[in-house]
Design an enzyme around this catalytic site. Structure first.
Site, PDB file in Angstrom:
ATOM      1  N   ALA A  46       0.832  -1.201   0.000  1.00  0.00           N
ATOM      2  CA  ALA A  46       0.000   0.000   0.000  1.00  0.00           C
ATOM      3  C   ALA A  46       0.869   1.255   0.000  1.00  0.00           C
ATOM      4  CB  ALA A  46      -0.927   0.005   1.212  1.00  0.00           C
ATOM      5  N   THR A  47       2.030   1.184   0.638  1.00  0.00           N
ATOM      6  CA  THR A  47       2.934   2.333   0.635  1.00  0.00           C
ATOM      7  C   THR A  47       3.317   2.700  -0.793  1.00  0.00           C
ATOM      8  OG1 THR A  47       3.831   1.870   2.839  1.00  0.00           O
ATOM      9  CG2 THR A  47       5.217   3.148   1.348  1.00  0.00           C
TER      10      THR A  47
ATOM     11  N   ASN B 162      -5.382   3.317  11.357  1.00  0.00           N
ATOM     12  CA  ASN B 162      -4.733   2.070  11.759  1.00  0.00           C
ATOM     13  C   ASN B 162      -4.452   1.990  13.250  1.00  0.00           C
ATOM     14  OD1 ASN B 162      -2.851   4.195  10.762  1.00  0.00           O
ATOM     15  ND2 ASN B 162      -1.280   2.841  11.592  1.00  0.00           N
TER      16      ASN B 162
ATOM     17  N   GLN C  36      -7.087  -0.414   6.106  1.00  0.00           N
ATOM     18  CA  GLN C  36      -7.731  -1.019   7.267  1.00  0.00           C
ATOM     19  C   GLN C  36      -9.230  -1.261   7.069  1.00  0.00           C
ATOM     20  OE1 GLN C  36      -6.185  -2.112   9.937  1.00  0.00           O
ATOM     21  NE2 GLN C  36      -4.153  -1.219   9.656  1.00  0.00           N
TER      22      GLN C  36
ATOM     23  N   GLY D 274      -2.504  -6.547   0.818  1.00  0.00           N
ATOM     24  CA  GLY D 274      -2.986  -7.897   1.047  1.00  0.00           C
ATOM     25  C   GLY D 274      -3.007  -8.321   2.492  1.00  0.00           C
ATOM     26  N   HIS D 275      -1.953  -7.996   3.230  1.00  0.00           N
ATOM     27  CA  HIS D 275      -1.798  -8.609   4.548  1.00  0.00           C
ATOM     28  C   HIS D 275      -2.667  -7.994   5.633  1.00  0.00           C
ATOM     29  CE1 HIS D 275       0.971  -5.730   6.773  1.00  0.00           C
ATOM     30  NE2 HIS D 275       1.008  -5.229   5.562  1.00  0.00           N
TER      31      HIS D 275
ATOM     32  N   THR E 291       8.109  -7.052 -12.796  1.00  0.00           N
ATOM     33  CA  THR E 291       7.448  -8.327 -13.008  1.00  0.00           C
ATOM     34  C   THR E 291       6.530  -8.657 -11.836  1.00  0.00           C
ATOM     35  OG1 THR E 291       9.341  -9.140 -14.273  1.00  0.00           O
ATOM     36  CG2 THR E 291       7.816 -10.791 -13.409  1.00  0.00           C
TER      37      THR E 291
ATOM     38  N   CYS F  85       4.251   0.053  11.980  1.00  0.00           N
ATOM     39  CA  CYS F  85       5.070   0.739  10.985  1.00  0.00           C
ATOM     40  C   CYS F  85       5.958   1.803  11.617  1.00  0.00           C
ATOM     41  CB  CYS F  85       4.175   1.383   9.940  1.00  0.00           C
ATOM     42  SG  CYS F  85       3.013   0.228   9.189  1.00  0.00           S
TER      43      CYS F  85
END
Length: 361
Positions: free
Chosen positions: A72-73, A144, A172, A189-190, A226, A308
């Protein structure tokens, strides 16, 4: 070990893991093709990425493009750095409790960036003053650290009326509630039971972005590099599952929230009780030494703030923006629970935290 830190990361959903296995690329498989190659294995890998892209796109309004990123960053940097709306004589405005991926990027682009205050409830006033020369407004949907849900729709309407783009960090909120209406939306994703190392940026039709890094331009000419079919497939499967179980997940999290509030009745809630995602519980108890608390309750994974920023060892700037003193911020903890948290785990974990707190007197 009891895991109560779902804002830092979520467990990988079994369905997401299964979707990734064919594309991890061992020599005994055919899932190792480069999705940007023209041969048969490449086309197979590309097809897996296309399916994942369709699954992720279901999160967002129609009329946009999903590009995959590494996080996301990265997605937020592409959104802010790739737009020309925040350059020259145009200003960027962000909320005071934005993730560092937004705040630090905005300040790097516009040292005079307008930082919009929040109230003691952790919410931006929908009628807050906006710069006259606004080019980009960035407001996260769910914070967050404290879980508050911002009035993105109201702020977006005003920003668009001024001709500005709206960027939303939906990390979030994605998969837990309908994603806010914005022009550029970032997810990862996480934080929704998918794999680490993959995110996505949704771009509304008609919005042009310059590439932040140059290269092959594999993702719509905007993001080079890729792609990993395995990571894309994992994110797609996680999103699909989250949309299918959203109501069930919401009810489960609400029940956990109610029980946690009962058990932590002597602790003070940080941020609004009404306008928040209930899987995030940020509370404080004056006089508590949180470092000692985390050591004494080491069987429980919980947080003293954003993962973070955990290495900074500084009081939370988010809690400071709410008006909390340094001492109050340092006596705050964040409990995060979700789909795979059981009631027994929650009660046992909070019991250990409470026992450790009581031992401090």
């Amino acid at each position: 070990m009891i895991y109560l830190d779902n804002q830092a990361t979520t467990p990988l959903a079994p369905e997401a893991r299964e979707s990734m296995l064919p594309w991890l690329g061992g020599p005994e498989t055919t899932g190792y093709g480069n999705p940007h190659s023209a041969h048969r294995l490449g086309r197979q890998a590309e097809a897996a990425v296309d399916i994942a892209r369709e699954q992720v796109a279901a999160l967002f309004p129609v009329g946009g493009t999903v590009i995959f990123t590494g996080s996301a960053t990265e997605a937020l940097n592409i959104a802010l750095r790739g737009s020309d709306r925040g350059r020259g004589d145009k200003r960027i405005a962000v909320s005071a409790i934005e993730h560092s991926a937004v705040l630090n990027t905005a300040l790097a682009l516009d040292p005079d960036c307008a930082v919009l205050p929040v109230g003691a409830d952790g919410l931006v006033d929908p009628q807050v003053g906006l710069p006259d020369d606004l080019g980009v407004l960035a407001v996260m949907q769910v914070n967050n650290e404290i879980g508050t849900i911002q009035p993105v729709a109201d702020l977006a309407e005003r920003a668009r009326a001024a001709g500005a783009l709206v960027v939303c960090d939906a990390v979030q909120s994605a998969g837990k509630m309908p994603v806010a209406d914005a022009d550029l939306i970032a997810i990862t994703g996480h934080k929704l039971y998918g794999p680490k190392g993959v995110g996505a940026l949704w771009i509304r039709d008609g919005i042009a972005l310059d590439p932040v890094i140059t290269g092959g331009g594999q993702e719509a000419g905007i993001r080079s590099g890729t792609l990993s079919p395995a990571l894309c497939a994992g994110l797609g499967a996680a999103v699909k599952l989250s949309l299918e179980t959203q109501d069930e997940d919401e009810a489960h999290v609400a029940a956990l929230w109610d029980r946690a509030r009962e058990m932590l009745a002597r602790w003070t809630l940080n941020g609004s009780a009404a306008h928040r995602y209930k899987g995030n519980l940020n509370v404080r108890r004056d006089g508590i030494d949180v470092a000692r608390l985390m050591s004494d309750a080491r069987q429980v994974c919980f947080s003293a703030g954003s993962a973070c920023a955990s290495e900074a060892r500084k009081p939370s700037r988010v809690l400071g923006a709410l008006g909390l003193t340094v001492e109050q911020a340092k006596s705050s903890i964040r409990i995060g629970f979700g789909r795979y948290t059981t009631m027994d785990e929650l009660e046992e974990g909070l019991g250990l935290i409470l026992a450790a707190a009581e031992a401090q007197g």
